[in-house]
Scaffold this active site. Structure first.
Site: not given
Ligand code: MRU
Length: 344
Positions: A44-46, A87, A194, A235, A245-246
């Protein structure tokens, strides 16, 4: 620790759903397995899901037995669609798939076998370039961090969320490495934690001072003068500088405004979506209720309760002090200054 690695024809991913209790790996051997790992957030993470999807597409190509280019292209278009349906919010996923498909669609006359190899090479490039971009984000962003700063971050925008080093945590790492005595406050980041599970773990591995707080503590800390700035990842950033973002990021930004605290977003150019003009156009992923009603499999809410579980929110550009990219620091007006990033 590596977020992902290509090994013996498969993509090895650290299973982020198990951290920090167990360090285990999943070995994806097919594009379908990569898609599943993205959907279930093992990766996970963009930027990390973008790179994983690129490998998924390369794998889909490698597994295709047709020597005919047209049917090969038809096959990987389907694979790309399948990976892109995992996603919806992080644009890096679509950016990476678009880049991979560009290689395939623009391939002239030649053997399909060579195209397969080119696709794998492109996935390797996406992975290695991401680390480079994060180091550049760190180099630029570090200049904004005063020595002794107490820094709030939300979710995990670290090595685990990228090919390595991290975006928001890249800024933090660079500031720490330059000898500034910083201290990080990590929001735990419900529902999937996270911040508690990944950010706190990652920073502790690197001996960067970190204090874990629950999401509802940030305002109190700010009101007591205990936070100097916030830095988060993204994201998707739209052309006007709105940032998805999250979930919970927006609340942090509003709190920063109230307390006159700089709120920074750190992200590579691959997170900027110039095709969208504002955050209203971003599709926000809705995830299953069970993520809210349970914590590590333990029920914490009455059965049958109605639940909302948007995975992301949108922070409007007016709340953002600056966007730290791998190409430099962008300040308002974002519409003009973001487009300059892509015109030079
Ligand atoms: O749902 P997730 O854990 O994939 O969400 C991740 C985030 O919101 C991060 O802050 C974002 O992807 C940036 S990662 C460098």
């Amino acid at each position: 620790m590596k977020t992902m690695e290509w090994r013996d024809g498969g993509l090895v991913l650290i299973d982020q759903t198990r951290l920090p209790l167990e360090i285990t790996y999943v070995n994806c051997r097919t594009a379908g397995e990569v898609a599943d790992a993205i959907k279930t957030m093992k990766v996970r993470g963009a930027p990390a899901i973008g790179a994983a999807a690129a490998y998924g597409l390369a794998m889909g190509g490698l597994k295709c037995e047709s020597p005919d280019k047209e049917s090969f292209l038809r096959h990987i278009r389907e694979v790309s669609h399948m990976l892109g349906s995992t996603r919806p919010t992080a644009v890096n996923l679509f950016w990476a798939l678009g880049r991979m498909m560009g290689v395939a669609e623009n391939y002239g006359p030649g053997e399909v076998a060579n195209l397969k190899e080119l696709l794998l090479q492109e996935a390797h490039k996406i992975l290695s370039e991401d680390i480079e971009m994060n180091k550049n984000i760190g180099k630029f962003g570090e200049q904004l961090i005063p020595s002794g700063a107490k820094i709030l971050t939300h979710c995990n925008a670290g090595a685990l969320a990228t090919a390595g080093y991290g975006t928001a945590l890249g800024v933090i790492r660079a500031a720490h490495d330059s000898g500034k005595a910083i201290e990080v406050f990590a929001d735990e980041t419900r529902p999937l934690l996270q911040g508690a599970r990944l950010t706190a773990w990652e920073l502790m591995q690197d001996n960067i001072p970190v204090t874990l707080i629950t999401d509802n503590m940030a305002g109190y800390l700010m009101s007591r003068g205990l936070i100097d700035l916030a830095v988060v990842g993204a994201d998707r950033i739209t052309g006007n500088g709105d940032v998805a973002n999250k979930i919970g990021t927006y609340s942090v930004a509003v709190l920063c405004k109230e307390h006159n605290i700089p709120f920074y977003v750190a992200a590579p150019a691959s997170t900027i979506d110039m095709n969208l003009s504002s955050g209203d156009e971003i599709v926000i992923e809705e995830r299953e209720a069970v993520e809210v009603t349970t914590v590590f499999g333990q029920e914490v809410a009455p059965r049958g309760v109605k639940v909302l579980n948007p995975a992301f929110d949108v922070t409007p550009n007016r709340l953002i002090t600056a966007i730290i990219t791998d190409r430099g620091i962008v300040r308002p007006p974002y519409k003009d200054n973001l487009s300059k990033l892509f015109s030079s």
